[in-house]
Design a protein around this motif. Structure first.
Motif, short mmCIF file in Angstrom:
data_model
loop_
_atom_site.label_atom_id
_atom_site.label_comp_id
_atom_site.label_asym_id
_atom_site.label_seq_id
_atom_site.Cartn_x
_atom_site.Cartn_y
_atom_site.Cartn_z
N MET A 1 -2.15 -3.02 -3.61
CA MET A 1 -3.11 -2.09 -2.99
C MET A 1 -2.56 -0.67 -3.07
O MET A 1 -1.56 -0.42 -3.74
CB MET A 1 -3.37 -2.52 -1.53
CG MET A 1 -4.01 -3.92 -1.46
SD MET A 1 -4.14 -4.60 0.22
CE MET A 1 -5.21 -3.41 1.02
N SER B 1 0.84 -1.21 0.00
CA SER B 1 0.00 0.00 0.00
C SER B 1 0.87 1.25 0.00
O SER B 1 1.04 1.90 1.02
CB SER B 1 -0.92 0.00 1.22
OG SER B 1 -1.81 -1.09 1.16
N SER C 1 -8.05 -0.77 -1.63
CA SER C 1 -7.35 0.40 -1.11
C SER C 1 -7.53 0.53 0.41
O SER C 1 -8.59 0.23 0.95
CB SER C 1 -7.86 1.67 -1.78
OG SER C 1 -7.21 2.80 -1.24
#
Length: 601
Positions: A441, A399, A465
């Motif tokens: 992500m 992420s 996300s």
DNA sequence: GCCGTTTTCGGCCCGACTGTTTTCAGTCG
């Protein structure tokens, strides 16, 4: 009027009651309220608006009436009257180590300290002018102790210097290593808030099992990195480290070491509650063991650990101590007097999540440069996959921060995201020797208007996300709640990272309407993050428990910007445990396939 | 001032250490 303000006010009441020799249980009642307010994740004022003030542990008719008045008109007449008889200058002195209500009042009165804003400086001047030693009940030693304490206070070291858990663990480990060089130490344990794994640590508490207590204590007080020995007796000693932290060490005979572990782990209120229960069983508890009141051995006398000479049941193991009281052993993280004693009695303590239950995580930043809005990671994906593999993880989610919106057009961002996906897939494909599955992500900013900082067409290039707030922290509760809920509404937004934005000792974090957040997350299958980074530890332990009560899924992430930070997950796990989490409450205890399903990939 | 699976009244945790004391008060955890 925040909880902190209320606590300051109530502490003044406690000081005055103590001074007056008021009924000590009335004083304890106020102290309980203070303790509850300090721990509470909710502002008392919010609960008051909802008429729920008396739900706070320790608040009854009288105190809730006082608080009602406080919230309505900004002051409490009864308190004001109380304060009017005492000099304002005594209250700042209470923050200084070694000064309690009686000494603070006496000094403020006798030395005619008038101005509370300069009371500390004025007292120091008086001490250097040799005025304190001449007062009744004081002498030259107490004068020099006061000078020491005031000087330390001026350097910013109040009674409570709270440091981060990892820092405290590091300091404790150094001392443990040092103690291990002393052959008289048979067992050494970090106890207190360290063992309970609080997010911040005040004192470092250690206990040593030994048959030669004096040898251990002499060794301890000779610790080379100390700045001062504060006290030293046959049962223990306290030193101050050069960084200002207090270290308490207790020694105990190995035959009673279980009692010592229990006593010195705390918390204070856990122990008080335990002792109240014991009294009803005709027992008195202490760090030495369990004593039958009235010197009558009870029916449990078949237990072999009874010491006739001392009229004391002794416990080498903590588990046996709890069992003797009819309780299951309680994990230290739960010992806050929040219902754990009742649960231990009824055999329904939660089976807390452990490190081995973690099957992966989702919040890791890599060094891949997608020209992000915030900081880039330092380690590449390959390194991270190897690390995850070594931990036995089934999956990780990468992420990174979203590409900066100010430096790119929408179509540039879309191509950046597309290229990133391709790049990560290539790396993963070329790393056949790891079994770790990859989720591609993104940590996407929730902008001030609640929109996500990623063009809609770019979501195609991520599996899911994490969303979070990184700007404009000063919005009010209603606006911030709306902003977050709007951000979380995107179908690919599955987790809210560091939900309150707090930074321990630096930034308080924004206020949210938690009931709204919880019910939205529960209904829409969104998870709240427990961020393991020691500065964050956000959600906090108490909020974790609230989230679980509201059936909200939680996820423990590290927010790693460097590969070694993946190990910090232990601190997130501690927060989860303190919040009564079982592995069923934590998203990343689910196996890969279940996670995939949950993410709707 | 709070609280209830012995109680709506009568209870309410246990001990250590220090300095200034001739037996204890204050502070702390």
């Amino acid at each position: 009027m925040t909880n902190k303000d209320i606590c300051m006010l109530l502490k003044k009441v406690v000081a005055i009651y103590t001074l007056r020799g008021e009924n000590r249980f009335r004083i304890i009642a106020y102290e309980r309220t203070i303790e509850s307010l300090e721990k509470s994740p909710f502002e008392a004022k919010d609960l008051w608006k909802e008429g729920r003030l008396m739900e706070i542990n320790g608040i009854g008719q009288t105190i809730s009436a006082h608080l009602d008045e406080l919230f309505r008109i900004g002051k409490v007449e009864y308190f004001e009257e109380l304060f009017s008889h005492y000099p304002d200058s005594m209250f700042p002195l209470l923050e200084v180590a070694g000064l309690g209500p009686k000494k603070a009042y006496y000094l403020a009165d006798k030395l005619r300290l008038k101005d509370p804003t300069t009371a500390i400086e004025d007292l120091l001047k008086a001490a250097y002018a040799d005025k304190i030693a001449k007062l009744e009940g004081f002498g030259s030693k107490s004068q020099s102790d006061i000078i020491d304490a005031l000087e330390r206070f001026r350097e910013g070291q109040k009674k409570e210097v709270r440091i981060s858990l990892p820092l405290a663990e590091g300091l404790a480990q150094k001392i443990i290593d040092y103690l291990n060089e002393c052959s008289a130490c048979s067992e050494i344990f970090p106890l207190g808030s360290l063992r309970r794994q609080l997010s911040t640590i005040g004192d470092i508490d250690l206990a040593v099992a030994t048959n030669k207590p004096q040898t251990v204590l002499d060794w301890f007080t000779a610790y080379p990195h100390k700045s001062k020995v504060i006290e030293s007796g046959p049962a223990g000693a306290t030193i101050i480290l050069s960084g200002g932290q207090h270290v308490d060490l207790r020694v105990q005979d190995p035959t009673s070491f279980g009692s010592m572990l229990q006593y010195f782990t705390g918390s204070k209120h856990h122990n008080i509650h335990l002792r109240e229960i014991a009294i009803k069983q005709g027992l008195s508890l202490s760090e030495y063991g369990i004593k039958p009141i009235n010197k009558i051995r009870n029916s449990k006398s078949e237990i072999r650990n009874y010491n006739d000479k001392k009229n004391l049941y002794e416990f080498a193991k903590e588990k046996d101590y709890y069992r003797f009281l009819g309780l299951e052993w309680i994990p230290p993280e739960l010992r806050e007097d929040n219902g754990e004693i009742e649960a231990a009695k009824n055999h329904n303590l939660p089976l807390l999540i452990e490190k081995k239950d973690i099957k992966g995580e989702f919040h890791i930043h890599t060094s891949y440069n997608l020209e992000p809005s915030h900081d880039l990671g330092l380690s590449d994906l390959k390194t991270i996959l190897l690390k995850a593999d070594s931990l036995g993880y089934e999956y990780i989610g990468i992420s990174d921060h979203n590409p900066s919106k100010t430096h790119h057009t929408e179509s540039e961002i879309i191509s950046i995201m597309k290229a990133r996906k391709y790049y990560y897939e290539q790396i993963k494909a070329s790393n056949k020797n790891t079994r770790v599955n990859l989720f591609i992500m993104l940590e996407t900013d929730i902008l001030t208007n609640g929109e996500l900082a990623l063009p809609n067409d770019a979501f195609e290039y991520i599996d899911a996300s994490i969303v979070s707030i990184h700007s404009n922290f000063n919005m009010n509760k209603v606006e911030m709640t709306d902003r977050i809920l709007k951000g979380l509404s995107h179908p690919k937004a599955k987790m809210l990272a560091h939900p309150t934005g707090r930074l321990i000792n630096k930034r308080a974090g924004y206020d949210l309407d938690w009931q709204k957040i919880f019910s939205f997350c529960r209904i829409n299958d969104k998870a709240l993050e427990i961020n393991s980074f020691p500065d964050r530890l956000d959600l906090s332990d108490m909020m974790v428990r609230e989230a679980i009560k509201n059936q909200v899924k939680l996820v423990i992430n590290t927010d790693s910007h460097e590969v070694s930070q993946i190990d910090l997950i232990k601190y997130g796990i501690s927060v989860a445990r303190r919040g009564w989490s079982t592995k069923a409450d934590i998203l990343n205890c689910m196996p890969y396939n279940k996670v995939k399903e949950w993410l709707k990939i």
